[in-house]
Design a protein around this motif. Structure first.
Motif, PDB file in Angstrom:
ATOM      1  N   TRP A  14      -4.639   2.029   1.445  1.00  0.00           N
ATOM      2  CA  TRP A  14      -5.245   1.401   0.261  1.00  0.00           C
ATOM      3  C   TRP A  14      -4.254   0.454  -0.420  1.00  0.00           C
ATOM      4  O   TRP A  14      -4.666  -0.581  -0.961  1.00  0.00           O
ATOM      5  CB  TRP A  14      -5.735   2.473  -0.696  1.00  0.00           C
ATOM      6  CG  TRP A  14      -6.608   3.478  -0.007  1.00  0.00           C
ATOM      7  CD1 TRP A  14      -6.341   4.793   0.214  1.00  0.00           C
ATOM      8  CD2 TRP A  14      -7.884   3.243   0.610  1.00  0.00           C
ATOM      9  NE1 TRP A  14      -7.358   5.404   0.900  1.00  0.00           N
ATOM     10  CE2 TRP A  14      -8.326   4.478   1.166  1.00  0.00           C
ATOM     11  CE3 TRP A  14      -8.704   2.123   0.736  1.00  0.00           C
ATOM     12  CZ2 TRP A  14      -9.538   4.611   1.826  1.00  0.00           C
ATOM     13  CZ3 TRP A  14      -9.926   2.249   1.402  1.00  0.00           C
ATOM     14  CH2 TRP A  14     -10.318   3.469   1.939  1.00  0.00           C
ATOM     15  N   GLN A  15      -2.981   0.804  -0.411  1.00  0.00           N
ATOM     16  CA  GLN A  15      -1.966  -0.128  -0.916  1.00  0.00           C
ATOM     17  C   GLN A  15      -1.968  -1.416  -0.088  1.00  0.00           C
ATOM     18  O   GLN A  15      -1.880  -2.520  -0.636  1.00  0.00           O
ATOM     19  CB  GLN A  15      -0.578   0.528  -0.878  1.00  0.00           C
ATOM     20  CG  GLN A  15      -0.393   1.640  -1.893  1.00  0.00           C
ATOM     21  CD  GLN A  15       0.953   2.332  -1.756  1.00  0.00           C
ATOM     22  OE1 GLN A  15       1.487   2.443  -0.649  1.00  0.00           O
ATOM     23  NE2 GLN A  15       1.488   2.809  -2.859  1.00  0.00           N
TER      24      GLN A  15
ATOM     25  N   THR B 293      -6.090  -8.130  -0.643  1.00  0.00           N
ATOM     26  CA  THR B 293      -7.252  -8.610  -1.402  1.00  0.00           C
ATOM     27  C   THR B 293      -6.964  -8.953  -2.858  1.00  0.00           C
ATOM     28  O   THR B 293      -7.792  -9.608  -3.504  1.00  0.00           O
ATOM     29  CB  THR B 293      -8.360  -7.546  -1.386  1.00  0.00           C
ATOM     30  OG1 THR B 293      -7.881  -6.355  -2.030  1.00  0.00           O
ATOM     31  CG2 THR B 293      -8.789  -7.222   0.048  1.00  0.00           C
ATOM     32  N   GLY B 294      -5.842  -8.494  -3.391  1.00  0.00           N
ATOM     33  CA  GLY B 294      -5.572  -8.702  -4.812  1.00  0.00           C
ATOM     34  C   GLY B 294      -6.208  -7.649  -5.699  1.00  0.00           C
ATOM     35  O   GLY B 294      -6.193  -7.767  -6.929  1.00  0.00           O
ATOM     36  N   ALA B 295      -6.781  -6.623  -5.096  1.00  0.00           N
ATOM     37  CA  ALA B 295      -7.330  -5.512  -5.879  1.00  0.00           C
ATOM     38  C   ALA B 295      -6.194  -4.688  -6.479  1.00  0.00           C
ATOM     39  O   ALA B 295      -5.040  -4.778  -6.048  1.00  0.00           O
ATOM     40  CB  ALA B 295      -8.217  -4.631  -5.009  1.00  0.00           C
ATOM     41  N   THR B 296      -6.530  -3.865  -7.462  1.00  0.00           N
ATOM     42  CA  THR B 296      -5.546  -3.045  -8.174  1.00  0.00           C
ATOM     43  C   THR B 296      -5.796  -1.571  -7.892  1.00  0.00           C
ATOM     44  O   THR B 296      -6.950  -1.127  -7.854  1.00  0.00           O
ATOM     45  CB  THR B 296      -5.654  -3.288  -9.694  1.00  0.00           C
ATOM     46  OG1 THR B 296      -5.456  -4.675  -9.952  1.00  0.00           O
ATOM     47  CG2 THR B 296      -4.600  -2.483 -10.452  1.00  0.00           C
ATOM     48  N   LEU B 297      -4.704  -0.828  -7.700  1.00  0.00           N
ATOM     49  CA  LEU B 297      -4.791   0.608  -7.427  1.00  0.00           C
ATOM     50  C   LEU B 297      -4.485   1.399  -8.691  1.00  0.00           C
ATOM     51  O   LEU B 297      -3.434   1.213  -9.308  1.00  0.00           O
ATOM     52  CB  LEU B 297      -3.805   0.981  -6.320  1.00  0.00           C
ATOM     53  CG  LEU B 297      -3.910   2.389  -5.717  1.00  0.00           C
ATOM     54  CD1 LEU B 297      -5.238   2.572  -5.008  1.00  0.00           C
ATOM     55  CD2 LEU B 297      -2.757   2.635  -4.746  1.00  0.00           C
ATOM     56  N   LYS B 298      -5.401   2.279  -9.083  1.00  0.00           N
ATOM     57  CA  LYS B 298      -5.195   3.140 -10.247  1.00  0.00           C
ATOM     58  C   LYS B 298      -5.133   4.595  -9.781  1.00  0.00           C
ATOM     59  O   LYS B 298      -5.693   4.945  -8.743  1.00  0.00           O
ATOM     60  CB  LYS B 298      -6.311   2.942 -11.265  1.00  0.00           C
ATOM     61  CG  LYS B 298      -6.355   1.520 -11.825  1.00  0.00           C
ATOM     62  CD  LYS B 298      -7.047   1.472 -13.163  1.00  0.00           C
ATOM     63  CE  LYS B 298      -6.747   0.159 -13.868  1.00  0.00           C
ATOM     64  NZ  LYS B 298      -7.272   0.173 -15.249  1.00  0.00           N
ATOM     65  N   VAL B 299      -4.467   5.442 -10.568  1.00  0.00           N
ATOM     66  CA  VAL B 299      -4.167   6.810 -10.124  1.00  0.00           C
ATOM     67  C   VAL B 299      -4.717   7.845 -11.103  1.00  0.00           C
ATOM     68  O   VAL B 299      -4.484   7.758 -12.313  1.00  0.00           O
ATOM     69  CB  VAL B 299      -2.641   7.010  -9.973  1.00  0.00           C
ATOM     70  CG1 VAL B 299      -2.327   8.417  -9.470  1.00  0.00           C
ATOM     71  CG2 VAL B 299      -2.049   5.960  -9.035  1.00  0.00           C
TER      72      VAL B 299
END
Length: 411
Positions: free
Chosen positions: A135-136, A142-148
């Motif tokens: 996912w990273q 894609t420029g998407a952001t990963l939230k936790v």
């Protein structure tokens, strides 16, 4: 297999099904407590592998000769067994993979064409690296952001914080059903429902859950669910990706090659229908067939019987281990399965694991491919003892004696 397996677990008879449990390690009887890494295989699974290569070996879906047709039937029968086990609506929603990691990467690759800059993905703080790194990589593409989703000291996800980070920007949520490092059983039905309220898809890593819990993918309403056979008494190198039909039709193929095509010309290629669209090349035919054999075996034991017995082992081991001065268990969730991660004050987990190995006891040491969990607790790793239905309370007693011996040697 004796009929004693059907209603209650005859542990002595079950242990006789597993030839490796009779071997010696370093001059001691093997005590195998590394089931979260891989389970041992019953003789009928081993026999099924030998039978395939002895009498059935042929490529599938492509031949008109008898061997090919028999192998194809056996392979597709295994797919149907897996469909029924996980209660998928259609057999073509079961995609054979090389394992959980492969399945996750297939979905991550597919979402590359569906995400835009500014979209958001949500992962939990207790994931295996296999459910973080792909996912990273997807976010980088894609420029998407990963939230936790954060976790607490008990090793439980903080659902109130999950609710805060969900938004219309959320496109995909991915969480493990059970933590491989802590044994925590996550509230995935609730997680899935909340994600769907925002139109997000959900992938559940079921690698650790599948040996202990029979997931009903339709009741969960999950979009993707991934497992590995080798944790379910099956062979290594095979697993499945379950995906809802609508999502599998929407995602592009992961690989190009034979089997996944309908027509090929140098001008244009059209893709095969599900499930073949995602199964390029010659698959692990033997692995798929024998995965079905392993599913039959655990279902004859009964998943409820397995869960009940393993819970007894967990409760007994927790009680016995906490009798050891200086021992701390990481992962004390109210809802957990038969995994115990622990450390002893002043001793590196590797040193404990090494001494236990000399006593014939197999445990896992390290960060268990879940380094963010270890960083949360500010520790280098843990000793992990993970139990299966073929383990016994006597083996747990021997583990406790071994830990005390290691402690006395190292302190």
């Amino acid at each position: 297999m004796s009929t004693a397996h059907i209603n209650t677990l005859d542990i002595k008879a079950i242990r006789n099904d597993f030839p490796i449990l009779a071997r010696m390690v370093n001059g001691k009887p093997l005590v195998y407590f590394d089931n979260a890494a891989t389970s041992q295989k019953p003789q009928l699974v081993i026999d099924a592998i030998v039978h395939y290569y002895s009498y059935l070996n042929a490529n599938i879906h492509r031949g008109v000769h008898s061997l090919s047709q028999e192998a194809t039937d056996a392979y597709e029968n295994a797919r149907i067994k897996l469909q029924k086990h996980f209660n998928a609506a259609h057999s073509h929603e079961i995609i054979f993979t090389s394992g959980t990691t492969h399945g996750i990467n297939m979905v991550a690759n597919g979402f590359s064409s569906l995400l835009n800059k500014g979209d958001e993905l949500i992962v939990s703080a207790m994931e295996h690296h296999s459910n973080i790194v792909p996912w990273q990589m997807l976010c980088e593409r894609t420029g998407a952001t990963l939230k936790v989703i954060p976790m607490n000291e008990n090793g439980e996800l903080v659902i109130s914080e999950y609710e805060k980070i969900l938004s219309e920007k959320t496109k995909l949520v991915f969480v493990n059903h059970i933590s491989n490092a802590l044994g925590t059983i996550n509230p995935i039905k609730d997680i899935i429902r909340k994600a769907h309220a925002f139109g997000a898809a959900v992938l559940i890593d079921g690698a650790q859950a599948a040996p202990h819990i029979k997931a009903d993918v339709q009741a969960l309403d999950v979009d993707f669910y991934v497992v590995s056979a080798h944790k379910m008494c099956g062979p290594t190198g095979v697993g499945i990706l379950y995906g809802k039909e609508a999502w599998l039709k929407k995602l592009p193929p992961y690989q190009g090659g034979g089997e996944m095509i309908a027509e090929v010309s140098f001008e244009k290629t059209t893709y095969a229908d599900l499930p073949h669209k995602f199964e390029a090349g010659t698959p692990n035919i033997c692995g798929g067939i024998v995965f079905g054999t392993a599913i039959d075996y655990i279902n004859k034991l009964g998943m409820e019987n397995i869960a009940s017995y393993e819970n007894q082992l967990l409760e007994y081991a927790t009680k016995r281990l906490l009798e050891i001065n200086g021992l701390k268990i990481y992962g004390t969730a109210t809802n957990k399965t038969s995994v115990i991660s622990f450390n002893i004050d002043g001793i590196h987990p590797y040193d404990i694991g090494s001494i236990l190995d000399k006593l014939g006891i197999a445990v896992r040491t390290g960060h268990h491919c879940a380094q963010p969990i270890m960083d949360f607790y500010k520790i280098p790793g843990t000793v992990r003892a993970s139990f299966s239905f073929y383990n016994t309370k006597e083996e747990i007693d021997y583990l406790v004696e071994g830990i005390i011996q290691a402690k006395n040697m190292l302190l």
